[in-house]
Design a protein around this motif. Sequence first.
Motif, PDB file in Angstrom:
ATOM      1  N   GLY A  90       3.370   7.843   3.108  1.00 51.62           N
ATOM      2  CA  GLY A  90       4.040   6.623   3.548  1.00 51.62           C
ATOM      3  C   GLY A  90       3.484   5.404   2.836  1.00 51.62           C
ATOM      4  N   GLY A  91       3.785   4.246   3.375  1.00 48.78           N
ATOM      5  CA  GLY A  91       3.316   3.002   2.782  1.00 48.78           C
ATOM      6  C   GLY A  91       3.771   1.812   3.594  1.00 48.78           C
ATOM      7  N   GLY A  92       3.373   0.624   3.155  1.00 53.97           N
ATOM      8  CA  GLY A  92       3.751  -0.572   3.890  1.00 53.97           C
ATOM      9  C   GLY A  92       3.103  -1.817   3.318  1.00 53.97           C
ATOM     10  N   ILE A  93       3.123  -2.865   4.125  1.00 54.32           N
ATOM     11  CA  ILE A  93       2.588  -4.169   3.766  1.00 54.32           C
ATOM     12  C   ILE A  93       1.221  -4.346   4.411  1.00 54.32           C
ATOM     13  N   THR A  94       0.273  -4.888   3.653  1.00 57.24           N
ATOM     14  CA  THR A  94      -1.058  -5.142   4.180  1.00 57.24           C
ATOM     15  C   THR A  94      -1.357  -6.636   4.126  1.00 57.24           C
ATOM     16  N   THR A  95      -2.242  -7.052   4.996  1.00 57.59           N
ATOM     17  CA  THR A  95      -2.711  -8.429   4.986  1.00 57.59           C
ATOM     18  C   THR A  95      -4.169  -8.440   5.413  1.00 57.59           C
ATOM     19  N   GLY A  96      -4.902  -9.461   5.000  1.00 65.98           N
ATOM     20  CA  GLY A  96      -6.309  -9.502   5.369  1.00 65.98           C
ATOM     21  C   GLY A  96      -7.002 -10.757   4.880  1.00 65.98           C
ATOM     22  N   TYR A  97      -8.292 -10.772   5.132  1.00 68.11           N
ATOM     23  CA  TYR A  97      -9.122 -11.923   4.782  1.00 68.11           C
ATOM     24  C   TYR A  97     -10.482 -11.412   4.341  1.00 68.11           C
ATOM     25  N   GLN A  98     -10.988 -11.951   3.218  1.00 64.17           N
ATOM     26  CA  GLN A  98     -12.313 -11.578   2.730  1.00 64.17           C
ATOM     27  C   GLN A  98     -13.302 -12.692   3.044  1.00 64.17           C
ATOM     28  N   LEU A  99     -14.316 -12.352   3.830  1.00 63.64           N
ATOM     29  CA  LEU A  99     -15.372 -13.290   4.201  1.00 63.64           C
ATOM     30  C   LEU A  99     -16.570 -13.058   3.286  1.00 63.64           C
ATOM     31  N   ARG A 100     -16.869 -14.041   2.432  1.00 61.12           N
ATOM     32  CA  ARG A 100     -17.969 -13.899   1.488  1.00 61.12           C
ATOM     33  C   ARG A 100     -19.303 -14.076   2.219  1.00 61.12           C
ATOM     34  N   LEU A 106      -5.350  -5.227   7.784  1.00 62.85           N
ATOM     35  CA  LEU A 106      -4.422  -4.505   8.648  1.00 62.85           C
ATOM     36  C   LEU A 106      -3.184  -4.172   7.847  1.00 62.85           C
ATOM     37  N   GLY A 107      -2.679  -2.936   8.016  1.00 58.01           N
ATOM     38  CA  GLY A 107      -1.480  -2.506   7.319  1.00 58.01           C
ATOM     39  C   GLY A 107      -0.388  -2.098   8.289  1.00 58.01           C
ATOM     40  N   LEU A 108       0.836  -2.536   8.028  1.00 56.15           N
ATOM     41  CA  LEU A 108       2.006  -2.180   8.838  1.00 56.15           C
ATOM     42  C   LEU A 108       3.031  -1.531   7.926  1.00 56.15           C
ATOM     43  N   GLY A 109       3.627  -0.415   8.412  1.00 53.48           N
ATOM     44  CA  GLY A 109       4.605   0.241   7.565  1.00 53.48           C
ATOM     45  C   GLY A 109       5.118   1.525   8.170  1.00 53.48           C
ATOM     46  N   TYR A 110       5.346   2.528   7.309  1.00 50.92           N
ATOM     47  CA  TYR A 110       5.993   3.784   7.702  1.00 50.92           C
ATOM     48  C   TYR A 110       5.167   4.963   7.206  1.00 50.92           C
ATOM     49  N   LEU A 111       5.035   5.990   8.082  1.00 55.55           N
ATOM     50  CA  LEU A 111       4.370   7.241   7.723  1.00 55.55           C
ATOM     51  C   LEU A 111       5.239   8.419   8.132  1.00 55.55           C
ATOM     52  N   ASN A 112       5.279   9.425   7.265  1.00 51.09           N
ATOM     53  CA  ASN A 112       5.969  10.678   7.556  1.00 51.09           C
ATOM     54  C   ASN A 112       4.951  11.802   7.530  1.00 51.09           C
ATOM     55  N   ALA A 113       4.975  12.654   8.563  1.00 50.19           N
ATOM     56  CA  ALA A 113       4.047  13.787   8.655  1.00 50.19           C
ATOM     57  C   ALA A 113       4.836  15.076   8.858  1.00 50.19           C
ATOM     58  N   ASP A 114       4.668  16.026   7.929  1.00 50.00           N
ATOM     59  CA  ASP A 114       5.222  17.376   8.050  1.00 50.00           C
ATOM     60  C   ASP A 114       4.059  18.325   8.313  1.00 50.00           C
ATOM     61  N   PHE A 115       4.109  19.060   9.433  1.00 48.70           N
ATOM     62  CA  PHE A 115       2.973  19.915   9.768  1.00 48.70           C
ATOM     63  C   PHE A 115       3.451  21.151  10.510  1.00 48.70           C
ATOM     64  N   MET A 123       0.829  -1.210   0.000  1.00 47.87           N
ATOM     65  CA  MET A 123       0.000   0.000   0.000  1.00 47.87           C
ATOM     66  C   MET A 123       0.860   1.255   0.000  1.00 47.87           C
ATOM     67  N   PHE A 124       0.391   2.279  -0.701  1.00 48.82           N
ATOM     68  CA  PHE A 124       0.953   3.624  -0.632  1.00 48.82           C
ATOM     69  C   PHE A 124      -0.141   4.559  -0.122  1.00 48.82           C
ATOM     70  N   LYS A 125       0.218   5.465   0.771  1.00 46.75           N
ATOM     71  CA  LYS A 125      -0.790   6.361   1.357  1.00 46.75           C
ATOM     72  C   LYS A 125      -0.278   7.796   1.310  1.00 46.75           C
ATOM     73  N   ALA A 126      -1.176   8.729   0.944  1.00 41.81           N
ATOM     74  CA  ALA A 126      -0.846  10.154   0.927  1.00 41.81           C
ATOM     75  C   ALA A 126      -2.093  10.939   1.305  1.00 41.81           C
ATOM     76  N   GLY A 127      -1.887  12.129   1.914  1.00 47.32           N
ATOM     77  CA  GLY A 127      -3.027  12.956   2.292  1.00 47.32           C
ATOM     78  C   GLY A 127      -2.625  14.202   3.046  1.00 47.32           C
ATOM     79  N   GLN A 128      -3.620  14.906   3.536  1.00 48.25           N
ATOM     80  CA  GLN A 128      -3.431  16.112   4.330  1.00 48.25           C
ATOM     81  C   GLN A 128      -4.384  16.070   5.518  1.00 48.25           C
ATOM     82  N   PHE A 129      -4.034  16.808   6.602  1.00 46.41           N
ATOM     83  CA  PHE A 129      -4.861  16.805   7.808  1.00 46.41           C
ATOM     84  C   PHE A 129      -4.836  18.171   8.465  1.00 46.41           C
ATOM     85  N   ASN A 130      -5.850  18.412   9.289  1.00 44.53           N
ATOM     86  CA  ASN A 130      -5.945  19.630  10.092  1.00 44.53           C
ATOM     87  C   ASN A 130      -6.694  19.264  11.371  1.00 44.53           C
ATOM     88  N   TYR A 131      -5.934  19.065  12.452  1.00 45.65           N
ATOM     89  CA  TYR A 131      -6.522  18.696  13.739  1.00 45.65           C
ATOM     90  C   TYR A 131      -6.339  19.837  14.723  1.00 45.65           C
TER      91      TYR A 131
END
Length: 346
Positions: free
Chosen positions: A281-291, A302-311, A260-268
């Motif tokens: 950031g990005g990382g590895i994902t794993t999961g299960y689909q229940l029909r 669930l995804g595990l990896g790295y995120l960088n935030a500049d704010f 997975m690759f993830k990008a975005g913006q935030f305002n908290y």
Amino acid sequence: MSRKITFLTLFLWLMTVTFPVIAQQKADTTCIFRFVPQKDMFYVPWKGNDTELARLLEYIENNKATILDGKLPLLVDGYCNSKSCEVKNLATAKIRANRVKSELIIRAKIKEENFITHNHATGGDFVIVRLTVPAKETAAMDAEAEARLAAEPTVAGRRERQKAEAEKVAQQNTLAGTPSETKLTTDYHLSLRANLLRWATLTPDLGLEWRICPSWGIAVNGSWTSWSWSDKDRRYALWEVAPEVRYYMGEKKAWYLGAMFKAGQFNYKISETGKQGDLMGGGITTGYQLRLNKALALDFNLGLGYLNADFEKYEVIDGVRVRCGNETKNWCGPINAGVTLVWKLF
């Protein structure tokens, strides 16, 4: 009197000889053409293909008018499981089916629209050609199919062929008279996705997933929200987009691993100090689909990896936002989680 006895004897003898031949011709509607593993060339003299082809051409000739009228389509199933992946197996199965159809078109003078084609990445290295028959002749056809299954070299091959035969019997009464189509019996589809965990936090989340083939899929999810309260002194806003490539595993293709690759913006601004900036950031994902049914499924991921935030930090003083400095944070760990409702569109 002796003439009557002689005539009756001759008549009974003709019946005992002729009737089994007629019965066999009615039931003999399945032909199997063998292919060399990993190859797509149709060798007519190989493994009895010439005998099967001659028998099929004779049957086509006897029913040519009905076939050309579209009332008796030829069912063609291409099989391949000797390649390295499902995509290559399906491609080879399609070429094999087309080569057999080309041979029949040239020799029997029939047309492409007289075929209904399915391709499979399972079973073995062969092409099955069948003619649909009335429901009353199904029993004879089943007996022939059982005999052919018994000759298969492996248990897996017999099971796969038996499954294919059962599917064709179930479909035969609806196939006659329908338009010709080519269809891959795979799980290719496009699905709409909604992460229920995101919606529970008042963050609308929607996405799409395209299953390129049973083992591979491409998913894209996006989230957006914007909330403010306490006379705009408190704020919760963000947007994110997360493309993902998945590899589905196992017989049911329910478990998967992905990237997975993830990008975005935030305002908290939950406290006196607000934070506004970008994340990536990005990382590895794993999961299960229940029909749940043919159209719906639940995707636990669930995804595990790295995120960088500049704010930048800020405070609101007399309704004016005052900057308090910049900051950068890096995070390694869970970067995504979801219980996603998947709706198969087509």
